[in-house]
Design a protein around this motif. Sequence first.
Motif, mmCIF file in Angstrom:
data_model
loop_
_atom_site.group_PDB
_atom_site.id
_atom_site.type_symbol
_atom_site.label_atom_id
_atom_site.label_comp_id
_atom_site.label_asym_id
_atom_site.label_seq_id
_atom_site.Cartn_x
_atom_site.Cartn_y
_atom_site.Cartn_z
ATOM 1 N N ARG A 5 -6.518 2.875 4.831
ATOM 2 C CA ARG A 5 -5.669 2.058 3.965
ATOM 3 C C ARG A 5 -6.486 0.912 3.371
ATOM 4 O O ARG A 5 -6.438 0.660 2.161
ATOM 5 C CB ARG A 5 -4.488 1.512 4.781
ATOM 6 C CG ARG A 5 -3.587 0.581 4.008
ATOM 7 C CD ARG A 5 -2.428 0.096 4.841
ATOM 8 N NE ARG A 5 -2.782 -0.655 6.028
ATOM 9 C CZ ARG A 5 -3.205 -1.920 6.035
ATOM 10 N NH1 ARG A 5 -3.356 -2.572 4.907
ATOM 11 N NH2 ARG A 5 -3.480 -2.528 7.177
ATOM 12 N N TRP A 10 -5.220 -1.003 -0.144
ATOM 13 C CA TRP A 10 -3.768 -0.938 -0.095
ATOM 14 C C TRP A 10 -3.220 -1.846 0.990
ATOM 15 O O TRP A 10 -3.777 -1.937 2.078
ATOM 16 C CB TRP A 10 -3.297 0.478 0.209
ATOM 17 C CG TRP A 10 -3.463 1.471 -0.876
ATOM 18 C CD1 TRP A 10 -4.058 1.280 -2.092
ATOM 19 C CD2 TRP A 10 -3.046 2.838 -0.851
ATOM 20 N NE1 TRP A 10 -4.031 2.441 -2.808
ATOM 21 C CE2 TRP A 10 -3.411 3.414 -2.072
ATOM 22 C CE3 TRP A 10 -2.405 3.620 0.090
ATOM 23 C CZ2 TRP A 10 -3.142 4.739 -2.393
ATOM 24 C CZ3 TRP A 10 -2.140 4.939 -0.213
ATOM 25 C CH2 TRP A 10 -2.507 5.492 -1.448
ATOM 26 N N LEU A 15 1.150 1.510 1.211
ATOM 27 C CA LEU A 15 1.079 2.764 1.952
ATOM 28 C C LEU A 15 2.470 3.228 2.356
ATOM 29 O O LEU A 15 2.793 4.412 2.226
ATOM 30 C CB LEU A 15 0.186 2.635 3.185
ATOM 31 C CG LEU A 15 0.089 3.889 4.057
ATOM 32 C CD1 LEU A 15 -0.376 5.096 3.263
ATOM 33 C CD2 LEU A 15 -0.814 3.635 5.244
ATOM 34 N N GLU A 18 4.159 4.717 -0.673
ATOM 35 C CA GLU A 18 3.558 6.002 -1.036
ATOM 36 C C GLU A 18 3.966 7.108 -0.062
ATOM 37 O O GLU A 18 4.126 8.254 -0.459
ATOM 38 C CB GLU A 18 2.035 5.892 -1.087
ATOM 39 C CG GLU A 18 1.500 5.046 -2.211
ATOM 40 C CD GLU A 18 1.717 5.670 -3.583
ATOM 41 O OE1 GLU A 18 1.587 6.903 -3.713
ATOM 42 O OE2 GLU A 18 2.023 4.913 -4.513
ATOM 43 N N ALA A 19 4.110 6.749 1.212
ATOM 44 C CA ALA A 19 4.447 7.731 2.237
ATOM 45 C C ALA A 19 5.955 7.897 2.429
ATOM 46 O O ALA A 19 6.399 8.809 3.125
ATOM 47 C CB ALA A 19 3.804 7.346 3.564
ATOM 48 N N LYS A 43 3.169 12.741 6.232
ATOM 49 C CA LYS A 43 3.517 11.881 5.100
ATOM 50 C C LYS A 43 2.405 10.879 4.801
ATOM 51 O O LYS A 43 2.041 10.679 3.639
ATOM 52 C CB LYS A 43 4.821 11.133 5.392
ATOM 53 C CG LYS A 43 6.042 12.015 5.384
ATOM 54 C CD LYS A 43 7.284 11.211 5.720
ATOM 55 C CE LYS A 43 8.519 12.098 5.790
ATOM 56 N NZ LYS A 43 9.720 11.306 6.117
ATOM 57 N N ARG A 46 -0.688 12.716 3.387
ATOM 58 C CA ARG A 46 -0.466 13.091 1.984
ATOM 59 C C ARG A 46 -0.617 11.865 1.085
ATOM 60 O O ARG A 46 -1.246 11.947 0.018
ATOM 61 C CB ARG A 46 0.934 13.695 1.834
ATOM 62 C CG ARG A 46 1.119 14.450 0.549
ATOM 63 C CD ARG A 46 2.412 15.240 0.479
ATOM 64 N NE ARG A 46 2.881 15.639 1.804
ATOM 65 C CZ ARG A 46 4.130 15.473 2.238
ATOM 66 N NH1 ARG A 46 5.042 14.950 1.468
ATOM 67 N NH2 ARG A 46 4.479 15.862 3.444
ATOM 68 N N ALA A 47 -0.070 10.742 1.504
ATOM 69 C CA ALA A 47 -0.173 9.516 0.709
ATOM 70 C C ALA A 47 -1.623 9.063 0.567
ATOM 71 O O ALA A 47 -2.033 8.600 -0.498
ATOM 72 C CB ALA A 47 0.669 8.409 1.343
#
Length: 59
Positions: A5, A10, A15, A18-19, A43, A46-47
């Motif tokens: 991150r 971020w 984060l 995004e997730a 999740k 993927r983010a």
Amino acid sequence: MRLMRAERGWSQEVLAAEAGLNRTYLSAVERSEQNISLDNIWKVARALGVPASRLISGD
């Protein structure tokens, strides 16, 4: 997760958004106060654009 991150610049809020997760939940996971489920590992991975195995292995 925290290092990946930070490498992207971020915040936890970014984060989490995004997730699709709660920021306080991610904060607790990063501090090892909360366990993360496999669904949420997917999740976050993927983010971040990384394989879930990278989050699990810590590489």
